[in-house]
Write a protein that holds these residues in place. Structure first.
Motif, PDB file in Angstrom:
ATOM      1  N   ARG A   2     -62.956  13.422  11.916  1.00  0.00           N
ATOM      2  CA  ARG A   2     -62.356  12.105  11.731  1.00  0.00           C
ATOM      3  C   ARG A   2     -61.004  12.227  11.026  1.00  0.00           C
ATOM      4  O   ARG A   2     -60.077  11.461  11.316  1.00  0.00           O
ATOM      5  N   LYS A   3     -60.881  13.205  10.129  1.00  0.00           N
ATOM      6  CA  LYS A   3     -59.586  13.454   9.498  1.00  0.00           C
ATOM      7  C   LYS A   3     -58.595  14.002  10.505  1.00  0.00           C
ATOM      8  O   LYS A   3     -57.418  13.632  10.500  1.00  0.00           O
ATOM      9  N   VAL A   4     -59.070  14.879  11.384  1.00  0.00           N
ATOM     10  CA  VAL A   4     -58.213  15.442  12.426  1.00  0.00           C
ATOM     11  C   VAL A   4     -57.744  14.340  13.365  1.00  0.00           C
ATOM     12  O   VAL A   4     -56.576  14.311  13.800  1.00  0.00           O
ATOM     13  N   ALA A   5     -58.621  13.398  13.711  1.00  0.00           N
ATOM     14  CA  ALA A   5     -58.256  12.299  14.609  1.00  0.00           C
ATOM     15  C   ALA A   5     -57.162  11.427  14.001  1.00  0.00           C
ATOM     16  O   ALA A   5     -56.311  10.887  14.718  1.00  0.00           O
ATOM     17  N   GLU A   6     -57.166  11.293  12.690  1.00  0.00           N
ATOM     18  CA  GLU A   6     -56.178  10.442  12.033  1.00  0.00           C
ATOM     19  C   GLU A   6     -54.805  11.082  11.966  1.00  0.00           C
ATOM     20  O   GLU A   6     -53.779  10.413  12.175  1.00  0.00           O
ATOM     21  N   THR A   7     -54.754  12.389  11.686  1.00  0.00           N
ATOM     22  CA  THR A   7     -53.459  13.016  11.369  1.00  0.00           C
ATOM     23  C   THR A   7     -53.115  14.234  12.212  1.00  0.00           C
ATOM     24  O   THR A   7     -51.974  14.700  12.169  1.00  0.00           O
ATOM     25  N   GLY A   8     -54.096  14.776  12.960  1.00  0.00           N
ATOM     26  CA  GLY A   8     -53.886  16.054  13.628  1.00  0.00           C
ATOM     27  C   GLY A   8     -54.247  17.202  12.704  1.00  0.00           C
ATOM     28  O   GLY A   8     -54.284  17.054  11.477  1.00  0.00           O
ATOM     29  N   VAL A   9     -54.525  18.365  13.301  1.00  0.00           N
ATOM     30  CA  VAL A   9     -54.938  19.524  12.515  1.00  0.00           C
ATOM     31  C   VAL A   9     -53.861  19.937  11.524  1.00  0.00           C
ATOM     32  O   VAL A   9     -54.144  20.259  10.358  1.00  0.00           O
ATOM     33  N   ALA A  10     -52.604  19.923  11.951  1.00  0.00           N
ATOM     34  CA  ALA A  10     -51.526  20.459  11.118  1.00  0.00           C
ATOM     35  C   ALA A  10     -51.436  19.767   9.764  1.00  0.00           C
ATOM     36  O   ALA A  10     -51.114  20.399   8.750  1.00  0.00           O
ATOM     37  N   GLN A  11     -51.739  18.470   9.730  1.00  0.00           N
ATOM     38  CA  GLN A  11     -51.640  17.738   8.475  1.00  0.00           C
ATOM     39  C   GLN A  11     -52.873  17.899   7.601  1.00  0.00           C
ATOM     40  O   GLN A  11     -52.875  17.483   6.444  1.00  0.00           O
ATOM     41  N   CYS A  12     -53.941  18.499   8.136  1.00  0.00           N
ATOM     42  CA  CYS A  12     -55.180  18.688   7.370  1.00  0.00           C
ATOM     43  C   CYS A  12     -55.219  20.017   6.632  1.00  0.00           C
ATOM     44  O   CYS A  12     -55.935  20.152   5.637  1.00  0.00           O
ATOM     45  N   VAL A  13     -54.471  20.997   7.127  1.00  0.00           N
ATOM     46  CA  VAL A  13     -54.565  22.349   6.584  1.00  0.00           C
ATOM     47  C   VAL A  13     -53.470  22.586   5.552  1.00  0.00           C
ATOM     48  O   VAL A  13     -52.618  21.725   5.300  1.00  0.00           O
ATOM     49  N   SER A  14     -53.475  23.759   4.954  1.00  0.00           N
ATOM     50  CA  SER A  14     -52.479  24.086   3.931  1.00  0.00           C
ATOM     51  C   SER A  14     -51.087  24.170   4.544  1.00  0.00           C
ATOM     52  O   SER A  14     -50.914  24.319   5.757  1.00  0.00           O
ATOM     53  N   ARG A  15     -50.096  24.106   3.686  1.00  0.00           N
ATOM     54  CA  ARG A  15     -48.712  24.178   4.149  1.00  0.00           C
ATOM     55  C   ARG A  15     -48.445  25.495   4.866  1.00  0.00           C
ATOM     56  O   ARG A  15     -47.793  25.518   5.912  1.00  0.00           O
ATOM     57  N   ASN A  16     -48.975  26.593   4.323  1.00  0.00           N
ATOM     58  CA  ASN A  16     -48.756  27.901   4.942  1.00  0.00           C
ATOM     59  C   ASN A  16     -49.390  27.971   6.324  1.00  0.00           C
ATOM     60  O   ASN A  16     -48.760  28.442   7.283  1.00  0.00           O
ATOM     61  N   THR A  17     -50.637  27.495   6.458  1.00  0.00           N
ATOM     62  CA  THR A  17     -51.303  27.511   7.763  1.00  0.00           C
ATOM     63  C   THR A  17     -50.568  26.605   8.740  1.00  0.00           C
ATOM     64  O   THR A  17     -50.420  26.942   9.929  1.00  0.00           O
ATOM     65  N   ARG A  18     -50.109  25.450   8.271  1.00  0.00           N
ATOM     66  CA  ARG A  18     -49.372  24.514   9.135  1.00  0.00           C
ATOM     67  C   ARG A  18     -48.093  25.160   9.673  1.00  0.00           C
ATOM     68  O   ARG A  18     -47.796  25.071  10.881  1.00  0.00           O
ATOM     69  N   GLN A  19     -47.368  25.848   8.844  1.00  0.00           N
ATOM     70  CA  GLN A  19     -46.139  26.504   9.289  1.00  0.00           C
ATOM     71  C   GLN A  19     -46.431  27.614  10.289  1.00  0.00           C
ATOM     72  O   GLN A  19     -45.714  27.769  11.292  1.00  0.00           O
ATOM     73  N   GLN A  20     -47.487  28.371  10.043  1.00  0.00           N
ATOM     74  CA  GLN A  20     -47.847  29.445  10.962  1.00  0.00           C
ATOM     75  C   GLN A  20     -48.284  28.901  12.315  1.00  0.00           C
ATOM     76  O   GLN A  20     -47.922  29.457  13.364  1.00  0.00           O
ATOM     77  N   LEU A  21     -49.066  27.822  12.317  1.00  0.00           N
ATOM     78  CA  LEU A  21     -49.491  27.219  13.583  1.00  0.00           C
ATOM     79  C   LEU A  21     -48.287  26.773  14.403  1.00  0.00           C
ATOM     80  O   LEU A  21     -48.220  27.016  15.617  1.00  0.00           O
ATOM     81  N   ARG A  22     -47.343  26.118  13.760  1.00  0.00           N
ATOM     82  CA  ARG A  22     -46.159  25.634  14.480  1.00  0.00           C
ATOM     83  C   ARG A  22     -45.331  26.797  15.008  1.00  0.00           C
ATOM     84  O   ARG A  22     -44.846  26.751  16.148  1.00  0.00           O
ATOM     85  N   ARG A  23     -45.171  27.830  14.221  1.00  0.00           N
ATOM     86  CA  ARG A  23     -44.405  28.994  14.663  1.00  0.00           C
ATOM     87  C   ARG A  23     -45.122  29.714  15.809  1.00  0.00           C
ATOM     88  O   ARG A  23     -44.494  30.086  16.807  1.00  0.00           O
ATOM     89  N   ASN A  24     -46.430  29.894  15.686  1.00  0.00           N
ATOM     90  CA  ASN A  24     -47.188  30.565  16.740  1.00  0.00           C
ATOM     91  C   ASN A  24     -47.178  29.766  18.037  1.00  0.00           C
ATOM     92  O   ASN A  24     -47.086  30.334  19.133  1.00  0.00           O
ATOM     93  N   LEU A  25     -47.278  28.459  17.927  1.00  0.00           N
ATOM     94  CA  LEU A  25     -47.253  27.612  19.121  1.00  0.00           C
ATOM     95  C   LEU A  25     -45.889  27.686  19.805  1.00  0.00           C
ATOM     96  O   LEU A  25     -45.802  27.784  21.041  1.00  0.00           O
ATOM     97  N   ARG A  26     -44.827  27.686  19.026  1.00  0.00           N
ATOM     98  CA  ARG A  26     -43.480  27.805  19.591  1.00  0.00           C
ATOM     99  C   ARG A  26     -43.301  29.154  20.270  1.00  0.00           C
ATOM    100  O   ARG A  26     -42.782  29.236  21.397  1.00  0.00           O
ATOM    101  N   ASP A  27     -43.774  30.208  19.645  1.00  0.00           N
ATOM    102  CA  ASP A  27     -43.651  31.544  20.228  1.00  0.00           C
ATOM    103  C   ASP A  27     -44.494  31.698  21.492  1.00  0.00           C
ATOM    104  O   ASP A  27     -44.139  32.470  22.387  1.00  0.00           O
ATOM    105  N   ALA A  28     -45.610  30.970  21.558  1.00  0.00           N
ATOM    106  CA  ALA A  28     -46.484  31.059  22.735  1.00  0.00           C
ATOM    107  C   ALA A  28     -45.890  30.381  23.950  1.00  0.00           C
ATOM    108  O   ALA A  28     -46.314  30.642  25.083  1.00  0.00           O
ATOM    109  N   GLY A  29     -44.942  29.482  23.739  1.00  0.00           N
ATOM    110  CA  GLY A  29     -44.231  28.910  24.875  1.00  0.00           C
ATOM    111  C   GLY A  29     -44.634  27.507  25.272  1.00  0.00           C
ATOM    112  O   GLY A  29     -44.281  27.054  26.369  1.00  0.00           O
TER     113      GLY A  29
END
Length: 359
Positions: A165-192
């Motif tokens: 329910r928290k994920v539905a409200e904000t998305g995963v990136a806003q639920c996790v730590s700042r470091n994990t959020r930055q890594q997810l965004r970078r990995n997603l960008r690198d994946a294409g």
């Protein structure tokens, strides 16, 4: 005359598979128990070890309110004393139990779980199982008091889960730590690109996805020179049976995940009562941290469908602790009736505690 409010237990010979399926699915339709206690999992156990189990039935009046499977095995207490053990919904053999039941207990409906456990332990204390130990692997923590003559020994394992329910409200990136959020965004960008999810539509496609998951899983674990789930010869045929039953009623889902034109991997998940149990995975290694991308995308996928919890199940690693917002405990427990072996174990434990230096 029996009190219609009291829960009564009895051990029975297994009925025909068709008759048992009707009873079990009736409890599935009404009960809040986990996937591991649903017919999809139980049927795979019966298909794998058809001659090993008896049926444990809990009734109130003329109505069945709970079912479980029981088998017996000989073990040891204090490495010295032989003991007959009864196992709940598992075999008691290390290889067979490598399929790993979790959230163990009863398929139940119309009865309070605490009262059910108390009744079970009283039934055990009376000697009805013909065993000195009752072994319940992968159970949630038992909160009730034990009957006076029963002791217990346990092994606690941590697990992680996230409220979708928290994920539905904000998305995963806003639920996790700042470091994990930055890594997810970078990995997603690198994946294409964004992650696309394709769910297997039928049994044949699900088994094909499972075969591809197996290949990726083995490649990754053998590259790290570690043992993996498929080392166990029982694992694959058991899960073929789980998939064959569960894909039909929607309780099992195989997902293929891609980013742009790149394969990220496969997830093998269970679904029941709003809970997604993330059971097994296989990831490609062409992009960085594909496991994080796959699980984050799956969490948003299930949150959008209105499911409630994404459960990473027992075990700890960096991925689970980064994406799992809540740590909880599962317990591998042995309930024990009085015996020389129990006394020896208690004395040994007391001696170890006495030998520890004072803090």
């Amino acid at each position: 005359m029996r009190d219609s409010r009291e829960i009564y237990f009895r051990l029975e010979k297994l009925p025909s598979r068709a008759a048992l399926e009707r009873e079990w699915r009736a409890l599935d339709a009404a009960g809040a128990h986990s996937f591991f206690l649903s017919w999809s999992w139980i049927n795979a156990m019966l298909s794998s070890w058809p001659e090993r189990f008896s049926l444990l039935r809990a009734s109130r009046g003329d109505s069945t309110h709970a079912l479980a499977l029981v088998t017996w095995r000989h073990g040891w207490q204090a490495h010295l004393f032989p003991v007959r053990q009864a196992f709940l919904n598992t075999i008691g053999d290390p290889q067979a139990d490598g399929v790993m039941i979790e959230h163990n207990g009863f398929a139940l409906a119309g009865v309070e779980e605490g009262a059910l456990w108390l009744g079970l332990l009283e039934f055990f204390a009376e000697g009805a199982f013909g065993a000195r130990e009752l072994v319940v692997p992968g159970m949630s923590q038992h909160k009730g008091a034990l009957p006076r003559e029963i002791s217990s020994a346990e092994n606690i394992r941590f697990a992680y889960r996230t409220d979708l329910r928290k994920v539905a409200e904000t998305g995963v990136a806003q639920c996790v730590s700042r470091n994990t959020r930055q890594q997810l965004r970078r990995n997603l960008r690198d994946a294409g690109g964004n992650v696309a999810i394709t769910a297997a539509k039928d049994k044949d496609e699900a088994l094909a996805y499972f075969a591809e998951l197996k290949a990726l899983h083995i490649r990754s674990w053998e590259k790290r020179r570690k043992h993996h789930a498929f080392d166990n010869p029982i694992f694959e045929p058991f899960h073929h049976a789980v998939i064959s039953t569960g894909i039909e009623d929607g309780s099992v889902e195989l997902l293929r995940l891609e980013a742009g034109s790149r394969l990220l991997g496969y997830l093998y998940n269970f679904q029941r009562n709003g809970v997604v149990s993330s059971y097994q995975s296989g990831f490609a290694e062409e992009v960085a941290r594909p496991g994080y991308l796959c699980h984050a995308a799956a969490m948003e996928h299930y949150a959008a469908r209105g499911l409630l919890t994404y459960d990473f199940l027992a075990g700890t690693n960096q991925l689970k602790s980064s994406l799992g917002l809540e740590r909880y405990e599962l317990c591998w427990r042995r309930y024990r009736r009085p015996s020389l072996g129990v006394i020896a174990e208690q004395l040994a434990h007391w001696a170890v505690q006495r030998a520890k230096p004072a803090m």
